[in-house]
Design a protein around this motif. Structure first.
Motif, PDB file in Angstrom:
ATOM      1  N   LEU A  67       0.775  -1.060  -0.030  1.00 24.21           N
ATOM      2  CA  LEU A  67       0.055  -0.018  -0.198  1.00 24.21           C
ATOM      3  C   LEU A  67       1.086   1.041   0.284  1.00 24.21           C
ATOM      4  CD1 LEU A  67      -3.220  -0.950   2.505  1.00 24.21           C
ATOM      5  CD2 LEU A  67      -3.041  -0.755   0.087  1.00 24.21           C
ATOM      6  N   ASP A  68       1.679   1.012   1.229  1.00 29.21           N
ATOM      7  CA  ASP A  68       2.754   2.301   0.498  1.00 29.21           C
ATOM      8  C   ASP A  68       3.248   2.810  -0.233  1.00 29.21           C
ATOM      9  OD1 ASP A  68       3.712   4.402   3.019  1.00 29.21           O
ATOM     10  OD2 ASP A  68       5.516   3.068   2.786  1.00 29.21           O
ATOM     11  N   TYR A  69       4.086   1.833  -0.801  1.00 33.36           N
ATOM     12  CA  TYR A  69       4.339   1.576  -2.692  1.00 33.36           C
ATOM     13  C   TYR A  69       3.541   1.995  -3.895  1.00 33.36           C
ATOM     14  CZ  TYR A  69       9.469   0.570  -0.775  1.00 33.36           C
ATOM     15  OH  TYR A  69      10.388   0.689   0.034  1.00 33.36           O
ATOM     16  N   ASN A  70       2.039   1.775  -3.117  1.00 34.63           N
ATOM     17  CA  ASN A  70       1.160   2.086  -4.382  1.00 34.63           C
ATOM     18  C   ASN A  70       0.106   3.929  -4.060  1.00 34.63           C
ATOM     19  OD1 ASN A  70       1.842  -0.336  -6.665  1.00 34.63           O
ATOM     20  ND2 ASN A  70       2.561  -0.305  -4.481  1.00 34.63           N
ATOM     21  N   GLY A  71       0.383   4.297  -3.497  1.00 39.40           N
ATOM     22  CA  GLY A  71      -0.737   5.176  -3.372  1.00 39.40           C
ATOM     23  C   GLY A  71      -1.244   5.830  -2.411  1.00 39.40           C
ATOM     24  N   TYR A  72      -1.350   4.255  -0.851  1.00 37.58           N
ATOM     25  CA  TYR A  72      -1.507   5.038  -0.201  1.00 37.58           C
ATOM     26  C   TYR A  72      -0.926   5.478   0.899  1.00 37.58           C
ATOM     27  CZ  TYR A  72      -5.988   2.054  -1.706  1.00 37.58           C
ATOM     28  OH  TYR A  72      -7.005   1.495  -2.388  1.00 37.58           O
ATOM     29  N   THR A  73      -1.780   6.584   1.719  1.00 42.05           N
ATOM     30  CA  THR A  73      -0.613   6.853   2.997  1.00 42.05           C
ATOM     31  C   THR A  73      -1.521   5.773   4.165  1.00 42.05           C
ATOM     32  OG1 THR A  73      -0.768   8.972   2.661  1.00 42.05           O
ATOM     33  CG2 THR A  73      -0.118   8.547   4.907  1.00 42.05           C
ATOM     34  N   VAL A  74       0.245   4.703   4.751  1.00 41.01           N
ATOM     35  CA  VAL A  74      -0.376   4.058   5.635  1.00 41.01           C
ATOM     36  C   VAL A  74       0.073   4.450   6.818  1.00 41.01           C
ATOM     37  CG1 VAL A  74      -0.002   1.846   6.783  1.00 41.01           C
ATOM     38  CG2 VAL A  74       0.401   2.499   4.061  1.00 41.01           C
ATOM     39  N   VAL A  75      -0.285   4.301   8.190  1.00 41.32           N
ATOM     40  CA  VAL A  75      -0.922   5.155   9.114  1.00 41.32           C
ATOM     41  C   VAL A  75      -0.325   3.613  10.326  1.00 41.32           C
ATOM     42  CG1 VAL A  75      -1.486   6.437  10.869  1.00 41.32           C
ATOM     43  CG2 VAL A  75      -1.913   7.320   8.686  1.00 41.32           C
ATOM     44  N   THR A  76       0.381   3.570  10.737  1.00 39.38           N
ATOM     45  CA  THR A  76       0.519   2.136  11.848  1.00 39.38           C
ATOM     46  C   THR A  76       0.870   2.461  13.196  1.00 39.38           C
ATOM     47  OG1 THR A  76       2.803   1.690  11.984  1.00 39.38           O
ATOM     48  CG2 THR A  76       1.902   0.740   9.863  1.00 39.38           C
ATOM     49  N   LYS A  77       0.397   1.321  14.714  1.00 40.70           N
ATOM     50  CA  LYS A  77       0.995   1.856  15.997  1.00 40.70           C
ATOM     51  C   LYS A  77       1.014   0.597  16.193  1.00 40.70           C
ATOM     52  CE  LYS A  77      -2.002   4.827  18.431  1.00 40.70           C
ATOM     53  NZ  LYS A  77      -2.982   5.090  19.675  1.00 40.70           N
ATOM     54  N   LEU A  78       1.736   0.683  17.022  1.00 36.25           N
ATOM     55  CA  LEU A  78       2.341  -0.592  17.790  1.00 36.25           C
ATOM     56  C   LEU A  78       1.267  -0.733  18.347  1.00 36.25           C
ATOM     57  CD1 LEU A  78       6.686  -0.495  17.864  1.00 36.25           C
ATOM     58  CD2 LEU A  78       5.260  -1.920  16.441  1.00 36.25           C
ATOM     59  N   THR A  79       1.407  -1.932  19.575  1.00 43.27           N
ATOM     60  CA  THR A  79       0.199  -2.796  20.075  1.00 43.27           C
ATOM     61  C   THR A  79       0.571  -3.727  21.299  1.00 43.27           C
ATOM     62  OG1 THR A  79      -1.630  -4.084  19.036  1.00 43.27           O
ATOM     63  CG2 THR A  79      -1.916  -1.800  18.702  1.00 43.27           C
ATOM     64  N   ARG A  80       0.038  -4.036  22.650  1.00 38.56           N
ATOM     65  CA  ARG A  80       0.620  -4.922  22.812  1.00 38.56           C
ATOM     66  C   ARG A  80      -0.190  -5.830  22.771  1.00 38.56           C
ATOM     67  NH1 ARG A  80       5.214  -4.556  25.517  1.00 38.56           N
ATOM     68  NH2 ARG A  80       6.212  -2.340  25.831  1.00 38.56           N
ATOM     69  N   GLU A  81       0.067  -6.941  22.573  1.00 37.04           N
ATOM     70  CA  GLU A  81      -0.832  -8.282  22.778  1.00 37.04           C
ATOM     71  C   GLU A  81      -0.561  -8.637  24.761  1.00 37.04           C
ATOM     72  OE1 GLU A  81      -1.768 -12.026  20.455  1.00 37.04           O
ATOM     73  OE2 GLU A  81      -0.035 -12.254  20.874  1.00 37.04           O
ATOM     74  N   PHE A  82      -2.033  -9.388  25.170  1.00 39.42           N
ATOM     75  CA  PHE A  82      -1.635  -9.174  26.366  1.00 39.42           C
ATOM     76  C   PHE A  82      -3.043 -10.427  26.515  1.00 39.42           C
ATOM     77  CE2 PHE A  82      -5.333  -6.005  26.279  1.00 39.42           C
ATOM     78  CZ  PHE A  82      -5.759  -7.040  26.795  1.00 39.42           C
ATOM     79  N   VAL A  83      -2.643 -11.152  27.814  1.00 41.28           N
ATOM     80  CA  VAL A  83      -3.883 -12.314  28.644  1.00 41.28           C
ATOM     81  C   VAL A  83      -4.903 -11.661  29.415  1.00 41.28           C
ATOM     82  CG1 VAL A  83      -3.810 -14.525  29.092  1.00 41.28           C
ATOM     83  CG2 VAL A  83      -2.261 -14.088  28.218  1.00 41.28           C
ATOM     84  N   ASP A  84      -5.920 -11.813  28.959  1.00 41.26           N
ATOM     85  CA  ASP A  84      -7.357 -11.531  29.600  1.00 41.26           C
ATOM     86  C   ASP A  84      -6.894 -12.158  30.789  1.00 41.26           C
ATOM     87  OD1 ASP A  84      -9.960 -11.051  31.139  1.00 41.26           O
ATOM     88  OD2 ASP A  84      -9.990  -9.698  29.240  1.00 41.26           O
ATOM     89  N   ALA A  85      -7.046 -10.964  32.463  1.00 42.52           N
ATOM     90  CA  ALA A  85      -7.188 -12.361  33.508  1.00 42.52           C
ATOM     91  C   ALA A  85      -8.197 -12.977  33.769  1.00 42.52           C
ATOM     92  CB  ALA A  85      -6.525 -11.459  34.953  1.00 42.52           C
TER      93      ALA A  85
END
Length: 204
Positions: A67-85
């Motif tokens: 997408l980033d090379y083909n006309g889109y502006t890509v916006v990403t964010k790092l997220t954390r994976e966790f186990v629901d207690a």
């Protein structure tokens, strides 16, 4: 006044992917761009998604690189994976909703129409705020899926609602293009120039 509208696309990646999957087809992102370029002057096409932190390989990485090379502006964010207690289930903490809303409001004075690819009811207040600024808002999600993917309050607030099922013939990937290797794994044949700024202001 020009009859050609200036348009910006805002794609809530996870929500849009889930909607297409619920309808049983893959989106051809090249065709999606072409479709909306045919409807007006496409200023920007934003794609918002989260990437799980500490994950050595993310299955979404080939798509966002393409997408980033083909006309889109890509916006990403790092997220954390966790186990629901409580439930013991793995969950992901993180959302792009605020980032998407802030950019949409920043862009409001530069566009006539914003197309939001999401069924998330949390965006209803954003749609209302954009409309107060004179922007027409089109929401793309689905009522045809089981269960429906669009929140009723978002659908009602939008100026126009388009069911993704109706766009399938125009933006779905052709069956012949589906042989195991997904479109985003292909080497891009050419770089697509991003939409030109239409109203003289700097927009990132």
């Amino acid at each position: 006044m020009s009859s050609i509208e200036t348009i910006a696309l805002f794609i809530d990646g996870a929500n849009f992917y889930a909607t297409a999957k619920a309808l049983g087809f893959d989106v051809d992102y090249r065709r999606l761009l072409s479709e909306f370029r045919s409807r007006g002057t496409l200023l920007r096409a934003f794609y918002y998604t989260t990437i799980i932190e500490d994950q050595e390989y993310s299955s979404i990485r080939p798509l966002i690189d393409w997408l980033d090379y083909n006309g889109y502006t890509v916006v990403t964010k790092l997220t954390r994976e966790f186990v629901d207690a409580t439930t013991g289930r793995r969950k992901v903490k993180g959302s792009m909703d605020v980032d998407l809303a802030v950019k949409a409001m920043e862009l409001a004075e530069h566009v006539d129409q914003i197309v939001l690819f999401s069924g998330d009811g949390g965006f209803r207040s954003l749609v209302e705020a954009l409309q107060r600024r004179g922007v027409r808002v089109t929401v793309i999600s689905s009522l045809a899926s089981q269960p429906p993917m669009v929140a009723d309050e978002l659908r009602r607030q939008a100026d126009v609602f388009i069911d993704l099922a109706d766009l399938k013939p125009k933006i779905g990937r052709e069956p012949a293009e589906r042989p195991g290797s997904r479109e985003m794994r292909q080497q891009p044949q050419q770089f697509v120039v991003r939409g030109t700024i239409g109203r003289g202001d700097q927009v990132q």
